[in-house]
Design an enzyme around this catalytic site. Structure first.
Site, PDB file in Angstrom:
ATOM      1  N   GLN A  34      85.785  34.164  -4.803  1.00 20.03           N
ATOM      2  CA  GLN A  34      86.965  33.367  -4.465  1.00 20.03           C
ATOM      3  C   GLN A  34      87.356  33.466  -2.995  1.00 20.03           C
ATOM      4  O   GLN A  34      87.972  32.554  -2.448  1.00 20.03           O
ATOM      5  CB  GLN A  34      88.141  33.797  -5.333  1.00 20.03           C
ATOM      6  CG  GLN A  34      88.640  35.209  -5.076  1.00 20.03           C
ATOM      7  CD  GLN A  34      89.858  35.534  -5.932  1.00 20.03           C
ATOM      8  OE1 GLN A  34      90.302  34.725  -6.742  1.00 20.03           O
ATOM      9  NE2 GLN A  34      90.393  36.725  -5.750  1.00 20.03           N
ATOM     10  N   TYR A  70      86.405  63.997   2.372  1.00 19.81           N
ATOM     11  CA  TYR A  70      84.959  64.099   2.213  1.00 19.81           C
ATOM     12  C   TYR A  70      84.237  63.243   3.250  1.00 19.81           C
ATOM     13  O   TYR A  70      84.798  62.286   3.781  1.00 19.81           O
ATOM     14  CB  TYR A  70      84.522  63.739   0.791  1.00 19.81           C
ATOM     15  CG  TYR A  70      84.940  62.389   0.266  1.00 19.81           C
ATOM     16  CD1 TYR A  70      84.201  61.244   0.541  1.00 19.81           C
ATOM     17  CD2 TYR A  70      86.058  62.268  -0.562  1.00 19.81           C
ATOM     18  CE1 TYR A  70      84.565  60.016   0.020  1.00 19.81           C
ATOM     19  CE2 TYR A  70      86.432  61.043  -1.085  1.00 19.81           C
ATOM     20  CZ  TYR A  70      85.685  59.921  -0.789  1.00 19.81           C
ATOM     21  OH  TYR A  70      86.049  58.702  -1.305  1.00 19.81           O
ATOM     22  N   ASP A 125      85.786  46.599 -13.184  1.00 20.73           N
ATOM     23  CA  ASP A 125      87.231  46.603 -13.376  1.00 20.73           C
ATOM     24  C   ASP A 125      87.731  45.434 -14.207  1.00 20.73           C
ATOM     25  O   ASP A 125      88.821  45.512 -14.777  1.00 20.73           O
ATOM     26  CB  ASP A 125      87.935  46.582 -12.018  1.00 20.73           C
ATOM     27  CG  ASP A 125      87.907  47.925 -11.319  1.00 20.73           C
ATOM     28  OD1 ASP A 125      87.473  48.918 -11.942  1.00 20.73           O
ATOM     29  OD2 ASP A 125      88.324  47.997 -10.147  1.00 20.73           O
TER      30      ASP A 125
END
Length: 392
Positions: A33, A216, A298
């Site tokens: 999109q 990290y 997701d």
């Protein structure tokens, strides 16, 4: 005969799915999109389970070029910086699981997947293609974008994230995403600009009352990713993953922390924030596939980042989806997608539930915090290691 497949979403899950499906011999149209193919965010951790699948997609060398391989996972107290537990990674993870534990910049991983998709003759990338309508029949699925362009394929794969339009077309789409009451702050540091004491080749985690923080390495150790996750009031637009914020707002949410952690927070030049949303853990395969429509990442199973497996589960989905659709005729697509969902939903639900549980453990206060810290000191690596997750 090869299938013609539509993938809605050009993020990590969508591009990994497109690449896996094209390598299985199918034609793929990716519908993104946004006006450009890009990724926001900072660092992500990839466990051996995800790294193995990227290697299966032929991306081992490209991943090595962008990743850092941390030497250890070290958990400390946010109050006083005392070490609570340590899990060796590096060569130890490679020996245990047959693949390394990697940390990468999200945009770098997206770039690797995008380059591979652009180089594959079976993949067509379309931007500015926001889905407006989905029409399903026994023989095909058709989509129309808000620019009135239409596509038709044998199946539609929804990789369009937390606020998925494709998911809304499933009969068992479930409730809308829910606010978790947690906010994440993130920033990047150049290791070359830090004093020696702050440079790190480890994943360092500090656990505090209603918060935890991580530091990290990324890009072969060139950068440090700094992330703080705290139980704090939502800020800005719930759908905006890249909100501008400040150190002051972060400090008001986190309160008093040890000097070591405060030193990292103060060193970050620019902070970004986002309000965390998720959905309840999956309860069945119908939430991942229906007829000629399937979901990955997701869109199917958004989760809190407290197991560092959001990207990992999307990559696992992509490879499993391609396996289910390998050598499948169009008439059998719906059955193949149900097979995919049946194989994946319990694994994803387990990871979602563990991430929720970790939120309670990481952010514990009072007696629960004391019990957690004691268990970590006594059991150390045995508590931190995740063979059920990494060996999959």
């Amino acid at each position: 005969m090869p299938l013609q497949l539509l993938v809605a979403g050009g993020g990590i899950g969508g591009l990994a799915s497109a690449l896996a499906l094209a390598q299985a011999g199918h034609g793929v149209e990716v519908l993104e999109q946004s006006p450009v193919f890009a990724e926001v965010g900072a660092g992500i951790q990839l466990g051996p389970n995800a790294v193995r699948r990227l290697q299966m997609l032929g991306l081992a060398d490209a991943l090595d070029a962008i990743a850092a391989r941390p030497e250890a996972l070290v958990v400390r107290s946010a109050r006083n910086d005392d070490e609570l537990a340590c899990l060796p990674l590096g060569k130890a993870a490679l020996h245990r699981y047959g693949a390394p534990y990697c940390c990468v910049h999200r945009a770098d991983l997206h770039g690797v997947l995008l380059a591979a998709a652009q180089a594959h003759a079976g993949i067509v990338l379309n931007h500015s293609a926001r889905l407006a309508q989905i029409a399903l029949s026994d023989e095909a699925v058709a989509v129309v974008t808000d620019s009135a362009h239409a596509w038709e394929g044998d199946a539609l794969i929804g990789a369009d994230g937390l606020w998925s339009t494709v998911r809304d077309s499933l009969p068992e789409a479930g409730d809308a995403p829910r606010s978790t009451g947690h906010t994440a702050w993130r920033g990047l540091l150049a290791q070359s600009e830090l004093p020696a004491a702050q440079r790190s080749t480890q994943v360092r985690v500090w656990l505090g009352d209603r918060l935890h923080a991580l530091v990290y390495p990324l890009r072969g150790g060139e950068l440090l990713n700094v992330v703080v996750l705290a139980e704090a009031a939502p800020t800005g637009d719930a759908r905006d993953w890249d909100q501008s914020t400040s150190l002051g707002a972060l400090q008001r949410a986190t309160g008093r922390c040890c000097a070591t952690l405060q030193g990292y927070l103060a060193a970050v030049p620019t902070w970004r924030a986002w309000t965390l949303h998720d959905r309840k853990p999956l309860t069945g395969p119908a939430q991942m596939a229906h007829e000629r429509i399937a979901l990955v990442g997701d869109a199917a199973h958004p989760m809190l980042p407290y197991l560092a497996q959001g990207a990992g589960m999307a990559i696992e989905d992509a490879v499993a989806l391609a396996d289910s659709l390998r050598d499948v005729a169009s008439a059998a697509v719906a059955v193949a997608l149900q097979r995919y969902a049946a194989a994946r939903w319990q694994r994803n639900a387990q990871v979602q539930a563990r991430a929720l549980r970790n939120a309670d453990i990481f952010h514990a206060a009072g007696p629960l915090r004391l019990g957690r810290d004691l268990a970590m000191r006594l059991l150390g690596a045995r508590l931190l290691d995740q063979p059920w997750l990494f060996n999959h």
